[in-house]
Motif scaffolding. Sequence first.
Motif, PDB file in Angstrom:
ATOM      1  N   ARG A  70       0.793  -1.229   0.000  1.00 26.40           N
ATOM      2  CA  ARG A  70       0.000   0.000   0.000  1.00 26.40           C
ATOM      3  C   ARG A  70       0.824   1.276   0.000  1.00 26.40           C
ATOM      4  O   ARG A  70       0.328   2.333  -0.380  1.00 26.40           O
ATOM      5  CB  ARG A  70      -0.991   0.004   1.162  1.00 26.40           C
ATOM      6  N   CYS A  96       0.219  -3.079  -7.946  1.00 17.73           N
ATOM      7  CA  CYS A  96      -0.432  -2.263  -6.921  1.00 17.73           C
ATOM      8  C   CYS A  96      -1.479  -1.368  -7.567  1.00 17.73           C
ATOM      9  O   CYS A  96      -1.248  -0.792  -8.624  1.00 17.73           O
ATOM     10  CB  CYS A  96       0.594  -1.379  -6.206  1.00 17.73           C
ATOM     11  N   PHE A 104      -5.960   0.425  -0.818  1.00 13.84           N
ATOM     12  CA  PHE A 104      -4.983  -0.385  -1.549  1.00 13.84           C
ATOM     13  C   PHE A 104      -5.594  -1.701  -2.014  1.00 13.84           C
ATOM     14  O   PHE A 104      -6.345  -2.340  -1.282  1.00 13.84           O
ATOM     15  CB  PHE A 104      -3.757  -0.677  -0.672  1.00 13.84           C
ATOM     16  N   VAL A 106      -4.399  -5.279  -4.563  1.00 12.02           N
ATOM     17  CA  VAL A 106      -3.514  -5.982  -5.483  1.00 12.02           C
ATOM     18  C   VAL A 106      -4.388  -6.383  -6.655  1.00 12.02           C
ATOM     19  O   VAL A 106      -5.419  -7.021  -6.475  1.00 12.02           O
ATOM     20  CB  VAL A 106      -2.888  -7.240  -4.842  1.00 12.02           C
TER      21      VAL A 106
END
Length: 115
Positions: A70, A96, A104, A106
């Motif tokens: 993050r 990211c 945040f 993935v």
Amino acid sequence: MHYILTLWFDKVIKKQAKGDCSITVYADDFVCTFQYKWQAEKFLEMLKDRLGKFNLELEPTKTRLIEFGRFANSNRKKSGEGKAETFDFLGFTHYCSESLKGKFRVKRRTSQNTY
């Protein structure tokens, strides 16, 4: 692989770790995560020694340390390095990202690399 890497990671590395760490293994591929860069660097050296005891070695083209998570994008932006690096694992490129609310995430897309 289980004895050489996974069990060793759980019994030795996790006990020594100062921050969060984890390992994801699939067949002979794996990704390890560490909260602190110094911990990842120490692990990489220990891993080379561990594998050497079993006459194994890491594939240099698939082995690297990257900043991911993050804070990766903001840290790299501050240092003028651009966006966070990506990595390929199990046929996907992981990168990211942020949700619409700024959290945040993935994200993954099909990898363009063929090994």
